[in-house]
Enzyme design. Structure first.
Site, PDB file in Angstrom:
ATOM      1  N   GLY A  43       0.814  -1.225   0.000  1.00 55.50           N
ATOM      2  CA  GLY A  43       0.000   0.000   0.000  1.00 55.50           C
ATOM      3  C   GLY A  43       0.843   1.269   0.000  1.00 55.50           C
ATOM      4  O   GLY A  43       2.080   1.231  -0.059  1.00 55.50           O
ATOM      5  N   THR A  44       0.168   2.385   0.106  1.00 51.73           N
ATOM      6  CA  THR A  44       0.814   3.706   0.067  1.00 51.73           C
ATOM      7  C   THR A  44       1.805   3.850   1.224  1.00 51.73           C
ATOM      8  O   THR A  44       2.957   4.241   1.030  1.00 51.73           O
ATOM      9  CB  THR A  44      -0.276   4.807   0.160  1.00 51.73           C
ATOM     10  OG1 THR A  44      -1.238   4.558  -0.853  1.00 51.73           O
ATOM     11  CG2 THR A  44       0.307   6.188   0.001  1.00 51.73           C
ATOM     12  N   VAL A  45       1.372   3.532   2.424  1.00 51.01           N
ATOM     13  CA  VAL A  45       2.242   3.638   3.596  1.00 51.01           C
ATOM     14  C   VAL A  45       3.282   2.512   3.566  1.00 51.01           C
ATOM     15  O   VAL A  45       4.468   2.730   3.855  1.00 51.01           O
ATOM     16  CB  VAL A  45       1.397   3.598   4.895  1.00 51.01           C
ATOM     17  CG1 VAL A  45       2.282   3.568   6.130  1.00 51.01           C
ATOM     18  CG2 VAL A  45       0.452   4.806   4.947  1.00 51.01           C
ATOM     19  N   SER A  91      -2.459 -10.532  -2.865  1.00 49.08           N
ATOM     20  CA  SER A  91      -1.023 -10.357  -3.137  1.00 49.08           C
ATOM     21  C   SER A  91      -0.183 -11.521  -2.624  1.00 49.08           C
ATOM     22  O   SER A  91       0.928 -11.759  -3.136  1.00 49.08           O
ATOM     23  CB  SER A  91      -0.520  -9.084  -2.460  1.00 49.08           C
ATOM     24  OG  SER A  91      -1.314  -7.986  -2.813  1.00 49.08           O
ATOM     25  N   LEU A  95      -1.772  -1.217   7.507  1.00 45.11           N
ATOM     26  CA  LEU A  95      -3.035  -1.895   7.165  1.00 45.11           C
ATOM     27  C   LEU A  95      -4.216  -0.940   7.297  1.00 45.11           C
ATOM     28  O   LEU A  95      -4.232  -0.057   8.158  1.00 45.11           O
ATOM     29  CB  LEU A  95      -3.261  -3.084   8.112  1.00 45.11           C
ATOM     30  CG  LEU A  95      -2.352  -4.290   7.904  1.00 45.11           C
ATOM     31  CD1 LEU A  95      -2.552  -5.294   9.042  1.00 45.11           C
ATOM     32  CD2 LEU A  95      -2.605  -4.955   6.549  1.00 45.11           C
ATOM     33  N   CYS A 144      -2.658  11.432  10.235  1.00 44.31           N
ATOM     34  CA  CYS A 144      -1.610  12.248   9.606  1.00 44.31           C
ATOM     35  C   CYS A 144      -1.823  13.761   9.780  1.00 44.31           C
ATOM     36  O   CYS A 144      -0.868  14.497  10.035  1.00 44.31           O
ATOM     37  CB  CYS A 144      -1.471  11.897   8.128  1.00 44.31           C
ATOM     38  SG  CYS A 144      -3.021  11.558   7.296  1.00 44.31           S
ATOM     39  N   GLY A 196      -3.483  10.668   1.056  1.00 47.03           N
ATOM     40  CA  GLY A 196      -3.987  10.356   2.391  1.00 47.03           C
ATOM     41  C   GLY A 196      -5.114   9.343   2.377  1.00 47.03           C
ATOM     42  O   GLY A 196      -5.412   8.720   3.396  1.00 47.03           O
ATOM     43  N   HIS A 241      -0.277  17.499   3.592  1.00 48.93           N
ATOM     44  CA  HIS A 241      -1.487  18.070   4.199  1.00 48.93           C
ATOM     45  C   HIS A 241      -1.142  19.456   4.775  1.00 48.93           C
ATOM     46  O   HIS A 241      -0.208  19.585   5.576  1.00 48.93           O
ATOM     47  CB  HIS A 241      -1.983  17.205   5.357  1.00 48.93           C
ATOM     48  CG  HIS A 241      -2.534  15.862   4.963  1.00 48.93           C
ATOM     49  ND1 HIS A 241      -2.780  15.491   3.657  1.00 48.93           N
ATOM     50  CD2 HIS A 241      -2.922  14.805   5.730  1.00 48.93           C
ATOM     51  CE1 HIS A 241      -3.290  14.265   3.638  1.00 48.93           C
ATOM     52  NE2 HIS A 241      -3.376  13.825   4.883  1.00 48.93           N
TER      53      HIS A 241
HETATM   54  N1  LIG Z   1      -1.963   7.293   3.216  1.00 48.54           N
HETATM   55  C1  LIG Z   1      -1.680   8.111   4.221  1.00 48.54           C
HETATM   56  O1  LIG Z   1      -1.257   9.276   4.041  1.00 48.54           O
HETATM   57  C2  LIG Z   1      -1.865   7.648   5.637  1.00 48.54           C
HETATM   58  C3  LIG Z   1      -1.383   8.467   6.649  1.00 48.54           C
HETATM   59  C4  LIG Z   1      -1.547   8.067   7.974  1.00 48.54           C
HETATM   60  C5  LIG Z   1      -2.168   6.881   8.261  1.00 48.54           C
HETATM   61  N2  LIG Z   1      -2.643   6.097   7.248  1.00 48.54           N
HETATM   62  C6  LIG Z   1      -3.276   4.829   7.622  1.00 48.54           C
HETATM   63  O2  LIG Z   1      -2.403   3.793   7.193  1.00 48.54           O
HETATM   64  C7  LIG Z   1      -3.147   2.646   6.806  1.00 48.54           C
HETATM   65  C8  LIG Z   1      -2.793   2.272   5.379  1.00 48.54           C
HETATM   66  O3  LIG Z   1      -3.129   3.327   4.517  1.00 48.54           O
HETATM   67  P1  LIG Z   1      -2.678   3.343   2.997  1.00 48.54           P
HETATM   68  O4  LIG Z   1      -2.974   4.709   2.542  1.00 48.54           O
HETATM   69  O5  LIG Z   1      -1.299   2.811   2.839  1.00 48.54           O
HETATM   70  O6  LIG Z   1      -3.731   2.288   2.362  1.00 48.54           O
HETATM   71  P2  LIG Z   1      -3.642   1.498   0.991  1.00 48.54           P
HETATM   72  O7  LIG Z   1      -2.774   2.205   0.017  1.00 48.54           O
HETATM   73  O8  LIG Z   1      -5.054   1.237   0.603  1.00 48.54           O
HETATM   74  O9  LIG Z   1      -2.943   0.096   1.383  1.00 48.54           O
HETATM   75  C9  LIG Z   1      -3.605  -0.871   2.149  1.00 48.54           C
HETATM   76  C10 LIG Z   1      -2.733  -2.087   2.390  1.00 48.54           C
HETATM   77  O10 LIG Z   1      -3.494  -3.026   3.189  1.00 48.54           O
HETATM   78  C11 LIG Z   1      -3.488  -4.302   2.547  1.00 48.54           C
HETATM   79  N3  LIG Z   1      -4.735  -5.025   2.809  1.00 48.54           N
HETATM   80  C12 LIG Z   1      -5.972  -4.695   2.393  1.00 48.54           C
HETATM   81  N4  LIG Z   1      -6.862  -5.636   2.812  1.00 48.54           N
HETATM   82  C13 LIG Z   1      -6.158  -6.572   3.496  1.00 48.54           C
HETATM   83  C14 LIG Z   1      -6.504  -7.787   4.156  1.00 48.54           C
HETATM   84  N5  LIG Z   1      -7.753  -8.228   4.185  1.00 48.54           N
HETATM   85  N6  LIG Z   1      -5.510  -8.468   4.766  1.00 48.54           N
HETATM   86  C15 LIG Z   1      -4.242  -8.035   4.746  1.00 48.54           C
HETATM   87  N7  LIG Z   1      -3.840  -6.892   4.105  1.00 48.54           N
HETATM   88  C16 LIG Z   1      -4.800  -6.169   3.499  1.00 48.54           C
HETATM   89  C17 LIG Z   1      -3.337  -3.993   1.079  1.00 48.54           C
HETATM   90  O11 LIG Z   1      -2.832  -5.154   0.402  1.00 48.54           O
HETATM   91  P3  LIG Z   1      -3.220  -5.525  -1.126  1.00 48.54           P
HETATM   92  O12 LIG Z   1      -2.371  -4.663  -2.011  1.00 48.54           O
HETATM   93  O13 LIG Z   1      -2.892  -6.956  -1.216  1.00 48.54           O
HETATM   94  O14 LIG Z   1      -4.691  -5.221  -1.287  1.00 48.54           O
HETATM   95  C18 LIG Z   1      -2.325  -2.841   1.127  1.00 48.54           C
HETATM   96  O15 LIG Z   1      -1.030  -3.357   1.290  1.00 48.54           O
HETATM   97  C19 LIG Z   1      -4.618   3.020   7.005  1.00 48.54           C
HETATM   98  O16 LIG Z   1      -5.049   2.550   8.259  1.00 48.54           O
HETATM   99  C20 LIG Z   1      -4.606   4.536   6.948  1.00 48.54           C
HETATM  100  O17 LIG Z   1      -5.685   5.112   7.656  1.00 48.54           O
HETATM  101  C21 LIG Z   1      -2.486   6.440   5.947  1.00 48.54           C
END
Ligand SMILES: NC(=O)c1ccc[n+]([C@@H]2O[C@H](COP(=O)([O-])OP(=O)(O)OC[C@H]3O[C@@H](n4cnc5c(N)ncnc54)[C@H](OP(=O)(O)O)[C@@H]3O)[C@@H](O)[C@H]2O)c1
Length: 369
Positions: A17-19, A44, A90, A159, A191, A258
């Site tokens: 994922g993004t993080v 994956s 996650l 964030c 985000g 942000h």
């Molecule tokens: N993006 C930001 O700026 C940011 C900042 C602070 C906090 N966060 C928090 O960080 C977390 C991740 O955010 P993200 O933006 O990186 O999300 P994302 O890009 O949607 O990535 C999600 C990750 O979770 C995995 N996943 C999804 N369903 C799953 C399952 N059933 N079992 C195991 N793994 C699973 C995905 O794997 P697959 O590729 O296999 O689907 C992917 O690796 C969230 O809780 C978010 O609120 C994000």
């Protein structure tokens, strides 16, 4: 600090994922940690990382990670059993159970999800603000079921909360408690993860709603800026000096970074002048810097002396995305002082904070090298 010969093996949950991608980039070469296991969804799992990930960063996937086989997010999956730490990127809909299982299996979990942020024995830790909260993991180990010897969970803040609490902490340190904080955010599309907000919704547009974001900022700020209770078993949530906080959150067509427009009222009268506030931002130093952990920025707050800064495109890379930049400090005709702050939401807002939290835990002896 662990010796060069024995880096701590770490796993990354949500590695695709993004993080997760930022974790991989930032941990590719790290003095304390070495990437040993990758986990993601069953979509994956079983595939080589480079074949399944939609890599979005401007650097190449680290060579030693490319061929690693992604696992299911289970502590008994290949590689995780040898890890001491997992970094979790996650989604909240799956993070709760998975992170709990890793803690129960005696791993130390650094989470980015919201699931455990309000838990009374889980630190909500912003490394540039409240590393002292880490001590509560001793109580967590014995009271949260199942009890553990080594395992515990530490969460990051939301964030945009992180981008706000760093300058607020600098102001509290310099001038005492705050009475009121009003913040309006302009939040990047990264985000929302990948693929996140559809281009038809965000191009040429502003979306004045991000689900539960305002409540997170309003609640998390008090836990982070509050202390540890005198018995060392929990958090005081700033209860003796409550801060009134109002947040309005907007999604804007920016990729990373942000921005927050903040107005603050101090409890102290007369309040500090804008010049004194600027000096407090310039003088700010925090414990992560004093400890000298590898991801600590030289400047935790970068004050930008220009009428039109900070800006996401120009300023999000300052200090390798590990600082909060601030500017436009001026009098507020309603409260006392107003300013603008900017955070890289995926680095200090997520991955960098988790890594710095783990570095602090190593330095303080909460992770065995
Ligand atoms: N993006 C930001 O700026 C940011 C900042 C602070 C906090 N966060 C928090 O960080 C977390 C991740 O955010 P993200 O933006 O990186 O999300 P994302 O890009 O949607 O990535 C999600 C990750 O979770 C995995 N996943 C999804 N369903 C799953 C399952 N059933 N079992 C195991 N793994 C699973 C995905 O794997 P697959 O590729 O296999 O689907 C992917 O690796 C969230 O809780 C978010 O609120 C994000």
């Amino acid at each position: 600090m662990p010796s060069q010969n024995s880096p701590i093996k770490v796993g990354i949950l949500g590695a695709t994922g993004t993080v997760g991608q930022r974790f991989i980039q930032l941990l590719a070469v790290h003095p304390y940690f070495t990437i040993h296991a990758l986990g993601a969804s069953s979509r994956s799992a079983g595939h080589e990382y480079s074949k399944i990930v939609k890599w979005k960063l401007g650097t190449e996937i680290p060579e030693h990670v490319k061929g690693m086989v992604v696992q299911e997010c289970r502590p008994d999956a290949n590689g995780f059993a040898e890890c001491g730490v997992v970094f979790s990127g996650l989604d909240h809909d799956v993070a709760g159970e998975i992170e709990f299982a890793f803690r129960a299996a005696e791993l130390v979990v650094f989470s980015n999800a919201k699931n455990y942020r309000r838990d009374p024995v889980v630190p909500l830790m912003v490394p540039l603000v409240n590393p002292s909260h880490l001590s509560v993991v001793n109580h967590q180990r014995t009271t949260l079921s199942p009890p553990t010897k080594k395992g515990y969970i530490v969460t990051n803040a939301n964030c945009s909360t992180t981008g706000l609490v760093v300058p607020l902490y600098a102001l509290e340190k310099a001038f005492g408690p705050l009475e009121t904080v009003m913040v309006t955010t302009m939040q990047a599309i990264s985000g929302a993860g990948y693929p996140g907000v559809s281009s038809l919704d965000i191009m040429d547009n502003v979306v004045p709603y991000i689900g539960s974001e305002e409540e997170k900022i309003e609640w998390e700020t008090s836990k982070i800026l509050g202390g540890v209770t005198s018995d060392g078993q929990g958090f005081d949530l700033h209860a003796s000096d409550p801060i009134k906080i109002s947040a309005s959150c907007n999604r804007v067509p920016v990729i990373d970074g942000h921005t927050g427009c903040v107005s603050v009222k101090f409890k102290r009268h007369p309040p500090p002048s804008p010049e004194q506030v600027i000096q407090a931002f310039k003088d700010f130093r925090c414990e992560a810097q004093d400890l000298g952990v590898p991801s600590a920025p030289k400047r935790a707050i970068v004050y930008l002396d220009a009428p039109d800064r900070p800006q996401p495109r120009l300023d999000r890379d300052l200090e390798n995305g590990a600082c909060v930049s601030v500017g436009r400090v001026r009098p507020c005709p309603v409260l006392d002082v107003k300013f603008v702050c900017l955070i890289d939401n995926v680095r200090l807002g997520a991955a960098t904070s988790s890594i710095m939290n783990a570095e602090i835990a190593v330095e303080r002896g909460y992770i065995e090298a």
